[in-house]
Design an enzyme around this catalytic site. Structure first.
Site, PDB file in Angstrom:
ATOM      1  N   ARG A  85       0.841  -1.204   0.000  1.00 59.82           N
ATOM      2  CA  ARG A  85       0.000   0.000   0.000  1.00 59.82           C
ATOM      3  C   ARG A  85       0.876   1.255   0.000  1.00 59.82           C
ATOM      4  O   ARG A  85       0.629   2.207  -0.738  1.00 59.82           O
ATOM      5  CB  ARG A  85      -0.916   0.002   1.229  1.00 59.82           C
ATOM      6  CG  ARG A  85      -2.290   0.482   0.885  1.00 59.82           C
ATOM      7  CD  ARG A  85      -3.299   0.295   1.987  1.00 59.82           C
ATOM      8  NE  ARG A  85      -4.623   0.242   1.344  1.00 59.82           N
ATOM      9  CZ  ARG A  85      -5.765   0.201   1.998  1.00 59.82           C
ATOM     10  NH1 ARG A  85      -5.788   0.158   3.300  1.00 59.82           N
ATOM     11  NH2 ARG A  85      -6.902   0.176   1.340  1.00 59.82           N
ATOM     12  N   VAL A  96      -6.487   3.051  11.795  1.00 61.07           N
ATOM     13  CA  VAL A  96      -6.441   1.655  11.345  1.00 61.07           C
ATOM     14  C   VAL A  96      -7.860   1.105  11.259  1.00 61.07           C
ATOM     15  O   VAL A  96      -8.808   1.705  11.783  1.00 61.07           O
ATOM     16  CB  VAL A  96      -5.581   0.790  12.297  1.00 61.07           C
ATOM     17  CG1 VAL A  96      -4.135   1.261  12.285  1.00 61.07           C
ATOM     18  CG2 VAL A  96      -6.133   0.819  13.715  1.00 61.07           C
ATOM     19  N   GLU A 149     -13.903  10.550  11.899  1.00 61.48           N
ATOM     20  CA  GLU A 149     -13.946  11.064  10.530  1.00 61.48           C
ATOM     21  C   GLU A 149     -15.343  10.862   9.946  1.00 61.48           C
ATOM     22  O   GLU A 149     -15.928   9.811  10.104  1.00 61.48           O
ATOM     23  CB  GLU A 149     -12.885  10.343   9.686  1.00 61.48           C
ATOM     24  CG  GLU A 149     -12.752  10.871   8.290  1.00 61.48           C
ATOM     25  CD  GLU A 149     -12.665  12.391   8.267  1.00 61.48           C
ATOM     26  OE1 GLU A 149     -11.728  12.950   8.860  1.00 61.48           O
ATOM     27  OE2 GLU A 149     -13.550  13.032   7.671  1.00 61.48           O
ATOM     28  N   LYS A 164     -20.066   9.419  16.629  1.00 59.97           N
ATOM     29  CA  LYS A 164     -19.691   8.857  15.328  1.00 59.97           C
ATOM     30  C   LYS A 164     -20.551   7.631  15.011  1.00 59.97           C
ATOM     31  O   LYS A 164     -21.108   7.517  13.912  1.00 59.97           O
ATOM     32  CB  LYS A 164     -18.191   8.497  15.338  1.00 59.97           C
ATOM     33  CG  LYS A 164     -17.717   7.733  14.129  1.00 59.97           C
ATOM     34  CD  LYS A 164     -17.873   8.511  12.828  1.00 59.97           C
ATOM     35  CE  LYS A 164     -17.843   7.591  11.636  1.00 59.97           C
ATOM     36  NZ  LYS A 164     -18.006   8.257  10.366  1.00 59.97           N
ATOM     37  N   VAL A 223     -30.476  -1.073  -3.921  1.00 59.73           N
ATOM     38  CA  VAL A 223     -30.389  -2.514  -3.626  1.00 59.73           C
ATOM     39  C   VAL A 223     -29.960  -2.746  -2.180  1.00 59.73           C
ATOM     40  O   VAL A 223     -29.791  -3.879  -1.755  1.00 59.73           O
ATOM     41  CB  VAL A 223     -29.344  -3.226  -4.507  1.00 59.73           C
ATOM     42  CG1 VAL A 223     -29.919  -3.651  -5.813  1.00 59.73           C
ATOM     43  CG2 VAL A 223     -28.094  -2.393  -4.682  1.00 59.73           C
ATOM     44  N   CYS A 251     -18.573   0.540   6.705  1.00 57.69           N
ATOM     45  CA  CYS A 251     -18.862   1.118   8.025  1.00 57.69           C
ATOM     46  C   CYS A 251     -20.286   0.981   8.537  1.00 57.69           C
ATOM     47  O   CYS A 251     -20.459   0.674   9.718  1.00 57.69           O
ATOM     48  CB  CYS A 251     -18.445   2.573   8.028  1.00 57.69           C
ATOM     49  SG  CYS A 251     -16.668   2.735   7.863  1.00 57.69           S
TER      50      CYS A 251
HETATM   51  P1  NAD Z   1      -8.576   0.641   5.633  1.00 60.88           P
HETATM   52  O1  NAD Z   1      -8.670  -0.833   5.817  1.00 60.88           O
HETATM   53  O2  NAD Z   1      -8.722   1.216   4.266  1.00 60.88           O
HETATM   54  O3  NAD Z   1      -7.163   1.167   6.194  1.00 60.88           O
HETATM   55  C1  NAD Z   1      -6.633   0.784   7.422  1.00 60.88           C
HETATM   56  C2  NAD Z   1      -5.128   0.634   7.255  1.00 60.88           C
HETATM   57  O4  NAD Z   1      -4.545   0.421   8.549  1.00 60.88           O
HETATM   58  C3  NAD Z   1      -4.708  -0.560   6.403  1.00 60.88           C
HETATM   59  O5  NAD Z   1      -3.914  -0.111   5.315  1.00 60.88           O
HETATM   60  C4  NAD Z   1      -3.903  -1.460   7.359  1.00 60.88           C
HETATM   61  O6  NAD Z   1      -2.808  -2.108   6.743  1.00 60.88           O
HETATM   62  C5  NAD Z   1      -3.429  -0.450   8.390  1.00 60.88           C
HETATM   63  N1  NAD Z   1      -3.070  -1.044   9.678  1.00 60.88           N
HETATM   64  C6  NAD Z   1      -3.769  -1.941  10.410  1.00 60.88           C
HETATM   65  N2  NAD Z   1      -3.113  -2.221  11.557  1.00 60.88           N
HETATM   66  C7  NAD Z   1      -1.973  -1.501  11.546  1.00 60.88           C
HETATM   67  C8  NAD Z   1      -0.898  -1.357  12.447  1.00 60.88           C
HETATM   68  N3  NAD Z   1      -0.887  -2.010  13.617  1.00 60.88           N
HETATM   69  N4  NAD Z   1       0.107  -0.528  12.120  1.00 60.88           N
HETATM   70  C9  NAD Z   1       0.113   0.148  10.954  1.00 60.88           C
HETATM   71  N5  NAD Z   1      -0.894   0.067  10.048  1.00 60.88           N
HETATM   72  C10 NAD Z   1      -1.930  -0.749  10.351  1.00 60.88           C
HETATM   73  O7  NAD Z   1      -9.656   1.271   6.620  1.00 60.88           O
HETATM   74  P2  NAD Z   1     -10.434   2.664   6.450  1.00 60.88           P
HETATM   75  O8  NAD Z   1     -11.576   2.499   5.534  1.00 60.88           O
HETATM   76  O9  NAD Z   1      -9.438   3.738   6.188  1.00 60.88           O
HETATM   77  O10 NAD Z   1     -11.046   2.837   7.911  1.00 60.88           O
HETATM   78  C11 NAD Z   1     -10.239   3.123   9.020  1.00 60.88           C
HETATM   79  C12 NAD Z   1     -11.127   3.507  10.190  1.00 60.88           C
HETATM   80  O11 NAD Z   1     -11.838   4.709   9.874  1.00 60.88           O
HETATM   81  C13 NAD Z   1     -12.190   2.498  10.573  1.00 60.88           C
HETATM   82  O12 NAD Z   1     -12.373   2.501  11.949  1.00 60.88           O
HETATM   83  C14 NAD Z   1     -13.435   3.016   9.893  1.00 60.88           C
HETATM   84  O13 NAD Z   1     -14.617   2.623  10.562  1.00 60.88           O
HETATM   85  C15 NAD Z   1     -13.246   4.503  10.005  1.00 60.88           C
HETATM   86  N6  NAD Z   1     -13.910   5.298   8.957  1.00 60.88           N
HETATM   87  C16 NAD Z   1     -13.873   4.898   7.659  1.00 60.88           C
HETATM   88  C17 NAD Z   1     -14.454   5.680   6.671  1.00 60.88           C
HETATM   89  C18 NAD Z   1     -14.466   5.259   5.229  1.00 60.88           C
HETATM   90  O14 NAD Z   1     -15.132   5.917   4.452  1.00 60.88           O
HETATM   91  N7  NAD Z   1     -13.760   4.225   4.828  1.00 60.88           N
HETATM   92  C19 NAD Z   1     -15.029   6.905   7.018  1.00 60.88           C
HETATM   93  C20 NAD Z   1     -15.023   7.302   8.355  1.00 60.88           C
HETATM   94  C21 NAD Z   1     -14.450   6.484   9.308  1.00 60.88           C
HETATM   95  C1  UGA Z   2     -20.705   6.679   5.268  1.00 55.80           C
HETATM   96  C2  UGA Z   2     -21.144   8.034   5.819  1.00 55.80           C
HETATM   97  O1  UGA Z   2     -21.906   8.718   4.814  1.00 55.80           O
HETATM   98  C3  UGA Z   2     -19.929   8.881   6.211  1.00 55.80           C
HETATM   99  O2  UGA Z   2     -20.376  10.091   6.805  1.00 55.80           O
HETATM  100  C4  UGA Z   2     -19.093   8.097   7.205  1.00 55.80           C
HETATM  101  O3  UGA Z   2     -17.936   8.817   7.541  1.00 55.80           O
HETATM  102  C5  UGA Z   2     -18.695   6.775   6.600  1.00 55.80           C
HETATM  103  O4  UGA Z   2     -19.884   6.039   6.241  1.00 55.80           O
HETATM  104  C6  UGA Z   2     -17.929   5.881   7.512  1.00 55.80           C
HETATM  105  O5  UGA Z   2     -17.986   6.011   8.715  1.00 55.80           O
HETATM  106  O6  UGA Z   2     -17.282   5.024   6.940  1.00 55.80           O
HETATM  107  P1  UGA Z   2     -19.730   5.777   2.963  1.00 55.80           P
HETATM  108  O7  UGA Z   2     -20.086   4.446   3.531  1.00 55.80           O
HETATM  109  O8  UGA Z   2     -18.370   5.975   2.456  1.00 55.80           O
HETATM  110  O9  UGA Z   2     -19.957   6.915   4.085  1.00 55.80           O
HETATM  111  O10 UGA Z   2     -20.736   6.158   1.782  1.00 55.80           O
HETATM  112  P2  UGA Z   2     -22.273   6.665   1.766  1.00 55.80           P
HETATM  113  O11 UGA Z   2     -22.380   7.737   0.777  1.00 55.80           O
HETATM  114  O12 UGA Z   2     -22.774   6.935   3.122  1.00 55.80           O
HETATM  115  O13 UGA Z   2     -23.027   5.394   1.186  1.00 55.80           O
HETATM  116  C7  UGA Z   2     -23.189   4.204   1.946  1.00 55.80           C
HETATM  117  C8  UGA Z   2     -24.119   3.251   1.203  1.00 55.80           C
HETATM  118  O14 UGA Z   2     -25.454   3.742   1.226  1.00 55.80           O
HETATM  119  C9  UGA Z   2     -23.762   3.069  -0.264  1.00 55.80           C
HETATM  120  O15 UGA Z   2     -23.919   1.714  -0.630  1.00 55.80           O
HETATM  121  C10 UGA Z   2     -24.774   3.955  -0.960  1.00 55.80           C
HETATM  122  O16 UGA Z   2     -25.009   3.574  -2.283  1.00 55.80           O
HETATM  123  C11 UGA Z   2     -25.984   3.767  -0.077  1.00 55.80           C
HETATM  124  N1  UGA Z   2     -26.983   4.851  -0.165  1.00 55.80           N
HETATM  125  C12 UGA Z   2     -26.619   6.123   0.171  1.00 55.80           C
HETATM  126  C13 UGA Z   2     -28.274   4.574  -0.562  1.00 55.80           C
HETATM  127  O17 UGA Z   2     -28.617   3.417  -0.854  1.00 55.80           O
HETATM  128  N2  UGA Z   2     -29.168   5.597  -0.612  1.00 55.80           N
HETATM  129  C14 UGA Z   2     -28.854   6.876  -0.280  1.00 55.80           C
HETATM  130  O18 UGA Z   2     -29.728   7.766  -0.353  1.00 55.80           O
HETATM  131  C15 UGA Z   2     -27.539   7.137   0.122  1.00 55.80           C
END
Ligand code: NAD
Ligand code: UGA
Length: 463
Positions: free
Chosen positions: A40, A91, A162, A221, A271, A277
């Site tokens: 990565r 992470v 976030e 959150k 769907v 998340c």
């Molecule tokens: P991700 O899987 O894309 O990234 C996590 C990264 O952390 C990976 O690359 C992994 O290799 C690394 N990692 C794990 N353990 C480690 C360690 N001990 N040391 C160093 N690196 C390590 O996950 P993400 O989607 O970025 O989500 C991260 C967190 O943020 C989760 O708790 C998720 O719920 C939250 N979150 C995600 C989103 C989103 O849209 N994806 C939005 C808001 C919050």
């Molecule tokens: C969601 C939240 O929107 C973020 O605020 C949050 O930070 C994040 O989760 C997280 O904690 O990971 P994300 O999952 O990236 O973001 O994307 P969304 O736009 O929320 O969509 C989630 C799912 O709901 C998708 O499959 C999307 O297609 C679906 N969706 C969304 C619907 O079916 N209908 C809608 O009206 C909106």
């Protein structure tokens, strides 16, 4: 304290874009993103900005401007911890697959490993920021681990969840509805909060930065995601009533959303929601409620997930019943595999469950997605453990060309709302499919009248 150097552990969908934007907006800060996954990190450092590990509109431009200037990607976690005054932990926190809380609780092993690493390596005071989504009161456990450190340094733990959504991450980070920062209400806690406020206030208006106690921030959150997912399950539950009565879900959604108390966002029937998340966080909320002996509360939120599962299988069953109740050896094309448009992420995508169910019924699945890799799709299907890798490989064919993907199909199902699907030459696709030609629009994005004029039978969600 004016911070000069920060790092982020975890270079994923949150860590990468968030740190890139902080680096862009705060030239005075050195920002290092570290990860155990060297692949990565190599991809983040790739000379070709189109090969970044995460596809997100606008991200490549931000990385182009900042990488090597004040943004760095590295696998040297110890060095990054040592030289940073503030350490973000971003992470992954997936649902536990075994042990206590299996299937519901968040697995905090990666967070714990980070805390232990920081405790081991740090020789100066650090502010540790929870960026990952965590159960309420995790900061207490992190603090306990940090305090096992042999050196006599001070650790302050903040919660800064976030809220970005994938596909719009850069815009969301540029113009956040709010930035939430939770900290202890002690003097050092308040100082730590103000150091983090200083960073965000470089581009976020101060009235959008909301500071609270740690527990409110952690819990908010989970609750935000639960409320968003609840809206989708609510509208999806009504889509089946629409289908049975002649009401049109788009019209109902518009009518309901025009009430400003309800609002028009997050009311698109689909769907079913996917992504890494919503499901994980609601399950986690259920687990917390159960742990507190609040079983009715847990059951209330579980229903949001039940409706989501129901929506995915209802869609798959609709396809089967329309094909004379048998899909054995029939080719069915899925347009889209990502959980939403403008991302290469497919975690918990409805596509995985729909494909799995159809394959179980004997179908051959053909998939086209503009961003998700072939390898990823196979891994997604394998993760369900329904059948062997070889059997999945035989059942799934992946095409880089949508017209090719649809050729000789008995049904075409739109799973992801990629814009390009609207602009295909549907007449050409019609010519090459098995008749009667059928389209199942799981996102209600296609022009139904146009498709019907060409000769397709069209099923749209909630119509
Ligand atoms: P991700 O899987 O894309 O990234 C996590 C990264 O952390 C990976 O690359 C992994 O290799 C690394 N990692 C794990 N353990 C480690 C360690 N001990 N040391 C160093 N690196 C390590 O996950 P993400 O989607 O970025 O989500 C991260 C967190 O943020 C989760 O708790 C998720 O719920 C939250 N979150 C995600 C989103 C989103 O849209 N994806 C939005 C808001 C919050
Ligand atoms: C969601 C939240 O929107 C973020 O605020 C949050 O930070 C994040 O989760 C997280 O904690 O990971 P994300 O999952 O990236 O973001 O994307 P969304 O736009 O929320 O969509 C989630 C799912 O709901 C998708 O499959 C999307 O297609 C679906 N969706 C969304 C619907 O079916 N209908 C809608 O009206 C909106």
């Amino acid at each position: 304290m004016k911070i000069k150097s920060i790092c982020c552990i975890g270079a994923g969908y949150v860590g990468g874009p968030t740190m890139a934007v902080i680096a862009l907006k705060c030239r005075h800060l050195k920002v290092t993103v570290v990860d155990v996954d060297s692949n990565r990190i190599d991809n983040w450092n790739d000379a070709n900005f189109d090969n970044l590990p995460i596809y997100e509109p606008g991200l490549a431009e931000v990385v182009k401007e900042t990488r090597g200037r004040n943004l760095f990607f590295s696998t040297d976690i110890d060095e990054a911890i040592s030289e940073s005054e503030m350490i973000f932990v971003a992470v992954n926190t997936p649902t536990k697959t075994y042990g206590e809380g299996k299937g519901e609780a968040a697995d905090l092993k990666f967070v714990e490993l980070c805390a232990r690493k920081i405790a081991e390596v740090a020789t100066s005071d650090k502010i540790v920021v929870e960026k990952s989504t965590l159960p309420v009161r995790t900061a207490e456990s992190i603090q306990k681990i940090l305090d096992t450190s042999k050196s006599s340094v001070h650790f302050e733990v903040l919660s800064n969840p976030e809220f970005l959504a994938e596909g719009t991450a850069i815009q969301d980070l540029f113009k956040s509805d709010r930035v939430l920062i939770g900290g202890q209400q002690t003097e050092s806690g308040k100082n730590a909060i103000s150091s983090l406020v200083d960073i965000y206030s470089n581009w976020i208006p101060i009235d959008k930065i909301y500071t609270t106690n740690v527990w409110s921030s952690e819990l908010s959150k989970l609750v935000s995601n639960a409320f968003l997912a609840q809206r989708i399950s609510s509208i999806n539950s009504i889509s089946s009533i629409c289908e049975a009565t002649g009401a049109d879900i788009n019209e109902v959604s518009t009518a309901v959303g025009m009430d400003s108390r309800i609002g028009n966002k997050f009311l698109k029937s689909s769907v079913g929601f996917g992504g890494s998340c919503f499901q994980k966080d609601i399950l986690n909320l259920c687990y917390i409620a159960k742990s507190l002996d609040l079983h009715e509360v847990a059951e209330y939120w579980r229903q949001v997930i039940k409706i989501n599962d129901y929506q995915k299988y209802r869609f798959a069953k609709k396809i089967i019943s329309s094909l004379f109740s048998t899909v054995s050896d029939k080719k069915i094309t899925l347009l889209g595999w990502a959980f939403k448009k403008d991302t290469n992420d497919s975690r918990e995508s409805a596509a995985i469950y729909i494909a799995d169910y159809l394959i179980d019924n004997g179908a051959k699945i053909s998939v086209y997605d503009p961003m998700v890799s072939e390898q990823r799709m196979l891994e997604d299907l394998n993760s369900l453990n329904t059948r062997s890798y070889e059997d999945n490989k035989k059942a799934l064919s992946i095409s880089k060309n949508p017209v090719q993907a649809c050729k000789n199909s008995y049904a075409i199902a739109v799973i992801t709302e990629w814009d390009e699907f609207k602009f295909y030459d549907w007449q050409q696709i019609f010519n090459d499919v098995i008749k009667p030609a059928k389209v199942f629009d799981g996102r209600n994005i296609l022009d139904k009248n146009m498709l019907q004029e060409i000769g397709f039978e069209v099923y749209s969600i909630g119509k």
